[in-house]
Scaffold this motif. Structure first.
Motif: not given
Length: 296
Positions: A166-169, A116-121, A124-126, A185-188
């Protein structure tokens, strides 16, 4: 494997609330963050993926080096800790040159895991994570900006990534079922939340027992002057919303995490100082890797 999609749109919402951990009103903070990254998503093209020139008095933090509008996102990613193989592996349009580290490398992902990527934009990381977990694994990106989610969903087909969605939330109220994720995971991004303790509680909720958190984010190293702390653009630029290492450790422990490790990256000053045209953000923040585990 349990299906994270069994959670409804209200998954993760509960009655608990925190006092804001951010420097400005939480509703205002969400508004400026959503507007900033919505604008990045709208202005992005495949050939110039998202980085844009700052307006008068606006910082470009978490996007590009000041004075270098239109910098190649791939080059920016190399500065953040990705390698050329990572950059080349993802189709154009997903890499927006955002972030302050490389959480996928930190996570040491294994085949078959759910990430799970928090703030996935833009995703890229996904898409990098999808390479590591393979066809039997799964990757979920959550972002509160509709324009980013739309862009990321368009990138799924470009990357032939059938195991990515990808989910909106909001990351404080994740649309993900309990105990269905192996790695968060999460990036900044967590620094942008006005209620960070709730983010970490949500991470614990969705992780399976023994699951882990692997995050790149900024941490506060010195007190912010008022003109930084109370500046909405500084908050949305991944500076004024940063917490100290001690504060993050306390939040993680209170949420139920163990094996907490936070490692500041002093070398990150080389790109953080470029985030603002008027100030040197590296006087107040530094990038760090943040790792923790949910007890078995």
């Amino acid at each position: 494997m349990s299906d994270p999609a069994e959670a409804g749109d209200d998954a993760g919402t509960d009655a608990s609330t925190d006092a804001s951990t951010g420097p400005i009103d939480p509703a205002e903070q969400r508004r400026v963050v959503r507007e900033r990254y919505g604008g990045i998503a709208r202005s992005a093209t495949d050939s110039d993926a998202g980085c844009r020139e700052a307006g008068p008095g606006e910082s470009t933090g978490c996007c590009e080096s000041d004075g270098n509008a239109g910098v190649d996102p791939g080059s920016e990613s190399l500065r953040l800790g990705y390698d050329s193989t990572d950059v080349d592996a993802v189709a154009e349009g997903a890499n927006l040159g955002l972030g302050c580290g490389n959480p996928t490398a930190l996570a040491a992902l294994s085949a078959g895991e759910t990430v799970l990527d928090l703030g996935s934009g833009g995703g890229f990381d996904c898409f990098l994570a999808a390479r590591e977990v393979g066809p039997n694994g799964r990757v979920i990106g959550v972002d509160m900006t509709p324009e980013m989610v739309e862009r990321a969903r368009e990138n799924v087909a470009k990357n032939d990534a059938e195991n990515v969605e990808f989910r909106l939330g909001e990351i404080e109220h994740l649309p993900v079922a309990d105990e269905t994720v192996d790695v968060v995971i999460s990036n900044c991004v967590i620094n942008l939340s006005p209620r960070k303790p709730q983010v970490f509680r949500e991470a614990v909720r969705v992780l399976r027992p023994g699951g882990r958190l692997a995050v790149s984010d900024v941490v506060q190293t010195a007190p912010f002057p008022d003109d930084v702390r109370l500046d909405p653009s500084s908050v949305s630029a991944c500076v004024a919303g940063a917490a100290t290492i001690d504060e993050i450790e306390s939040m993680l422990a209170d949420a139920g995490f163990t094996e907490i490790e936070i490692d500041p990256k002093e070398a990150s000053e080389s790109f953080i100082r470029d985030w603002d045209a008027d100030r040197d953000p590296s006087e107040y923040v530094v990038s760090a890797t943040i790792e923790a585990r949910k007890p078995r």
